[in-house]
Design a protein around this motif. Sequence first.
Motif, PDB file in Angstrom:
ATOM      1  N   THR A  26       0.817  -1.222   0.000  1.00 39.29           N
ATOM      2  CA  THR A  26       0.000   0.000   0.000  1.00 39.29           C
ATOM      3  C   THR A  26       0.845   1.263   0.000  1.00 39.29           C
ATOM      4  OG1 THR A  26      -0.114  -0.017   2.427  1.00 39.29           O
ATOM      5  CG2 THR A  26      -1.881  -1.159   1.224  1.00 39.29           C
ATOM      6  N   GLY A  27       2.167   1.138   0.148  1.00 39.56           N
ATOM      7  CA  GLY A  27       3.022   2.309   0.282  1.00 39.56           C
ATOM      8  C   GLY A  27       3.630   2.751  -1.032  1.00 39.56           C
ATOM      9  N   PRO A  28       4.461   3.799  -0.994  1.00 34.34           N
ATOM     10  CA  PRO A  28       5.124   4.315  -2.198  1.00 34.34           C
ATOM     11  C   PRO A  28       6.026   3.269  -2.838  1.00 34.34           C
ATOM     12  CG  PRO A  28       5.282   5.884  -0.380  1.00 34.34           C
ATOM     13  CD  PRO A  28       4.770   4.605   0.208  1.00 34.34           C
ATOM     14  N   THR A  29       6.283   3.431  -4.125  1.00 33.43           N
ATOM     15  CA  THR A  29       7.044   2.438  -4.879  1.00 33.43           C
ATOM     16  C   THR A  29       8.494   2.835  -5.151  1.00 33.43           C
ATOM     17  OG1 THR A  29       6.151   3.404  -6.915  1.00 33.43           O
ATOM     18  CG2 THR A  29       5.008   1.472  -6.007  1.00 33.43           C
ATOM     19  N   ALA A  30       8.951   3.962  -4.632  1.00 35.06           N
ATOM     20  CA  ALA A  30      10.351   4.355  -4.821  1.00 35.06           C
ATOM     21  C   ALA A  30      11.267   3.268  -4.281  1.00 35.06           C
ATOM     22  CB  ALA A  30      10.636   5.673  -4.121  1.00 35.06           C
ATOM     23  N   GLY A  31      12.263   2.880  -5.090  1.00 32.40           N
ATOM     24  CA  GLY A  31      13.232   1.882  -4.660  1.00 32.40           C
ATOM     25  C   GLY A  31      12.813   0.454  -4.893  1.00 32.40           C
ATOM     26  N   LEU A  32      11.600   0.217  -5.387  1.00 35.36           N
ATOM     27  CA  LEU A  32      11.140  -1.147  -5.630  1.00 35.36           C
ATOM     28  C   LEU A  32      11.460  -1.570  -7.063  1.00 35.36           C
ATOM     29  CD1 LEU A  32       7.627  -1.137  -3.887  1.00 35.36           C
ATOM     30  CD2 LEU A  32       9.907  -1.479  -2.891  1.00 35.36           C
ATOM     31  N   ALA A  33      11.755  -2.864  -7.241  1.00 35.40           N
ATOM     32  CA  ALA A  33      12.053  -3.439  -8.561  1.00 35.40           C
ATOM     33  C   ALA A  33      13.038  -2.553  -9.325  1.00 35.40           C
ATOM     34  CB  ALA A  33      10.770  -3.645  -9.356  1.00 35.40           C
ATOM     35  N   ASN A  34      14.159  -2.249  -8.675  1.00 33.41           N
ATOM     36  CA  ASN A  34      15.174  -1.414  -9.318  1.00 33.41           C
ATOM     37  C   ASN A  34      15.584  -2.005 -10.665  1.00 33.41           C
ATOM     38  OD1 ASN A  34      15.592   0.811  -7.671  1.00 33.41           O
ATOM     39  ND2 ASN A  34      16.917  -0.326  -6.258  1.00 33.41           N
ATOM     40  N   GLY A  35      15.752  -1.123 -11.638  1.00 36.36           N
ATOM     41  CA  GLY A  35      16.129  -1.551 -12.970  1.00 36.36           C
ATOM     42  C   GLY A  35      14.965  -1.617 -13.938  1.00 36.36           C
ATOM     43  N   PHE A  36      13.749  -1.310 -13.438  1.00 35.32           N
ATOM     44  CA  PHE A  36      12.571  -1.345 -14.295  1.00 35.32           C
ATOM     45  C   PHE A  36      11.813  -0.020 -14.213  1.00 35.32           C
ATOM     46  CE2 PHE A  36      13.610  -5.736 -13.589  1.00 35.32           C
ATOM     47  CZ  PHE A  36      13.428  -6.306 -14.842  1.00 35.32           C
ATOM     48  N   VAL A  37      11.192   0.321 -15.325  1.00 37.18           N
ATOM     49  CA  VAL A  37      10.513   1.610 -15.463  1.00 37.18           C
ATOM     50  C   VAL A  37       9.247   1.649 -14.623  1.00 37.18           C
ATOM     51  CG1 VAL A  37       9.266   3.083 -17.111  1.00 37.18           C
ATOM     52  CG2 VAL A  37      11.462   2.035 -17.761  1.00 37.18           C
ATOM     53  N   GLN A  38       9.077   2.755 -13.892  1.00 38.86           N
ATOM     54  CA  GLN A  38       7.833   3.038 -13.194  1.00 38.86           C
ATOM     55  C   GLN A  38       7.079   4.121 -13.973  1.00 38.86           C
ATOM     56  OE1 GLN A  38       7.756   3.302  -8.969  1.00 38.86           O
ATOM     57  NE2 GLN A  38       9.758   2.359  -8.686  1.00 38.86           N
ATOM     58  N   VAL A  39       5.753   4.057 -13.951  1.00 35.89           N
ATOM     59  CA  VAL A  39       4.973   5.021 -14.716  1.00 35.89           C
ATOM     60  C   VAL A  39       3.874   5.651 -13.863  1.00 35.89           C
ATOM     61  CG1 VAL A  39       5.403   4.001 -16.977  1.00 35.89           C
ATOM     62  CG2 VAL A  39       3.432   3.216 -15.641  1.00 35.89           C
ATOM     63  N   ASN A  40       3.610   6.919 -14.173  1.00 36.98           N
ATOM     64  CA  ASN A  40       2.430   7.614 -13.692  1.00 36.98           C
ATOM     65  C   ASN A  40       1.259   7.225 -14.583  1.00 36.98           C
ATOM     66  OD1 ASN A  40       3.847   9.756 -11.860  1.00 36.98           O
ATOM     67  ND2 ASN A  40       4.909   9.928 -13.817  1.00 36.98           N
ATOM     68  N   LEU A  41       0.058   7.242 -14.029  1.00 32.21           N
ATOM     69  CA  LEU A  41      -1.133   6.900 -14.791  1.00 32.21           C
ATOM     70  C   LEU A  41      -2.131   8.047 -14.800  1.00 32.21           C
ATOM     71  CD1 LEU A  41      -1.906   3.248 -13.602  1.00 32.21           C
ATOM     72  CD2 LEU A  41      -0.617   3.967 -15.625  1.00 32.21           C
ATOM     73  N   VAL A  42      -2.676   8.331 -15.970  1.00 30.77           N
ATOM     74  CA  VAL A  42      -3.831   9.207 -16.114  1.00 30.77           C
ATOM     75  C   VAL A  42      -4.858   8.426 -16.923  1.00 30.77           C
ATOM     76  CG1 VAL A  42      -4.742  11.369 -17.028  1.00 30.77           C
ATOM     77  CG2 VAL A  42      -2.446  11.305 -16.007  1.00 30.77           C
ATOM     78  N   ILE A  43      -6.011   8.179 -16.332  1.00 28.92           N
ATOM     79  CA  ILE A  43      -7.049   7.348 -16.941  1.00 28.92           C
ATOM     80  C   ILE A  43      -8.285   8.211 -17.138  1.00 28.92           C
ATOM     81  CG2 ILE A  43      -8.411   5.244 -16.696  1.00 28.92           C
ATOM     82  CD1 ILE A  43      -6.189   4.292 -14.685  1.00 28.92           C
ATOM     83  N   LEU A  44      -8.664   8.392 -18.395  1.00 30.14           N
ATOM     84  CA  LEU A  44      -9.734   9.321 -18.757  1.00 30.14           C
ATOM     85  C   LEU A  44     -10.718   8.672 -19.723  1.00 30.14           C
ATOM     86  CD1 LEU A  44      -7.540  12.448 -19.574  1.00 30.14           C
ATOM     87  CD2 LEU A  44      -9.281  12.387 -17.785  1.00 30.14           C
ATOM     88  N   PRO A  45     -11.977   9.125 -19.729  1.00 26.83           N
ATOM     89  CA  PRO A  45     -12.888   8.713 -20.792  1.00 26.83           C
ATOM     90  C   PRO A  45     -12.306   9.083 -22.151  1.00 26.83           C
ATOM     91  CG  PRO A  45     -14.084   9.804 -19.031  1.00 26.83           C
ATOM     92  CD  PRO A  45     -12.625  10.000 -18.747  1.00 26.83           C
ATOM     93  N   GLU A  46     -12.585   8.271 -23.155  1.00 21.31           N
ATOM     94  CA  GLU A  46     -12.022   8.493 -24.483  1.00 21.31           C
ATOM     95  C   GLU A  46     -12.333   9.898 -24.998  1.00 21.31           C
ATOM     96  OE1 GLU A  46     -11.799   6.168 -28.782  1.00 21.31           O
ATOM     97  OE2 GLU A  46     -13.443   5.735 -27.385  1.00 21.31           O
ATOM     98  N   ALA A  47     -13.475  10.452 -24.630  1.00 19.53           N
ATOM     99  CA  ALA A  47     -13.870  11.776 -25.106  1.00 19.53           C
ATOM    100  C   ALA A  47     -12.914  12.867 -24.649  1.00 19.53           C
ATOM    101  CB  ALA A  47     -15.290  12.105 -24.634  1.00 19.53           C
ATOM    102  N   GLN A  48     -12.254  12.678 -23.499  1.00 16.17           N
ATOM    103  CA  GLN A  48     -11.295  13.662 -22.993  1.00 16.17           C
ATOM    104  C   GLN A  48      -9.841  13.252 -23.227  1.00 16.17           C
ATOM    105  OE1 GLN A  48     -14.052  12.807 -20.605  1.00 16.17           O
ATOM    106  NE2 GLN A  48     -15.011  14.434 -21.817  1.00 16.17           N
ATOM    107  N   ALA A  49      -9.613  11.984 -23.530  1.00 23.95           N
ATOM    108  CA  ALA A  49      -8.245  11.481 -23.620  1.00 23.95           C
ATOM    109  C   ALA A  49      -7.465  12.126 -24.768  1.00 23.95           C
ATOM    110  CB  ALA A  49      -8.255   9.959 -23.791  1.00 23.95           C
TER     111      ALA A  49
END
Length: 267
Positions: A26-49
Amino acid sequence: MSSASSLDAYSTPLAVRLSAREGALTGPTAGLANGFVQVNLVILPEAQANGFLRFCQANPKPCPVLAVSEPGARGCEALGDDIDIARDVPAYRIYRNGQASDSVAEVADVWRDDLVTIALGCSFTFEHALQLDGLGVRHIEQGRNVPMFNTTLPLTTAGGFGGNLVVSMRPYSAAEAIRAIQITTRYPQAHGAPVHLGDPTLIGITDIDSPDYGDSVSVADDELPLFWACGVTPQQVLIDAGIAFAITHSPGHMLLTDIPDSHLSLL
């Protein structure tokens, strides 16, 4: 979360995703699975995407687009196998009419067939490169979420979205700061080089010890605060736009992908 044994338990992206999916992480992901890309997510209805994607194109520093899903899809092949976008992030935020919810553990119950996921690069990706070069990452060392701040730096308005930049902060000595800039410049798809260093008041930050998101970290007298464009920027943009419905990760709680960090590095 910050102990060596805890980090070892989350050494692969799949382990992180499954742990989040099961509600154990449940906590922050900094430092986890080092060596792999972490991504931010923005999830929107297609009409606004589509409008939001134009905003990202106009503001690539805070919003570097790495992948876009098909409408309604909870997986994204470009990010990896066995991904459930609605459950594999440790904490999410839901936006209704410009108001953000508190963090929630999953968003499967509010998922819709018209939702498009936009995955944006994250500065947690280059932190492993900093560590490999001997540069400490203060929030990881102190077991905290990265400090993030609203600024007065304006974004380019596009697609019906606009506002000001949000930044993340990491402190370094002057010599370390030069090296940190060199290293992070190699990762333009993970926000790249800092946008500011030194006096935080010049970008509208009045109190370095009171971040708008995340946790405060110690900054020594002989250290400079370095500020990077941050993937929380879109979250404030969604609020400013009064968006009717959207979902994002909760600040500091990213989706771990199967993409190696090296794929984002410019050598």
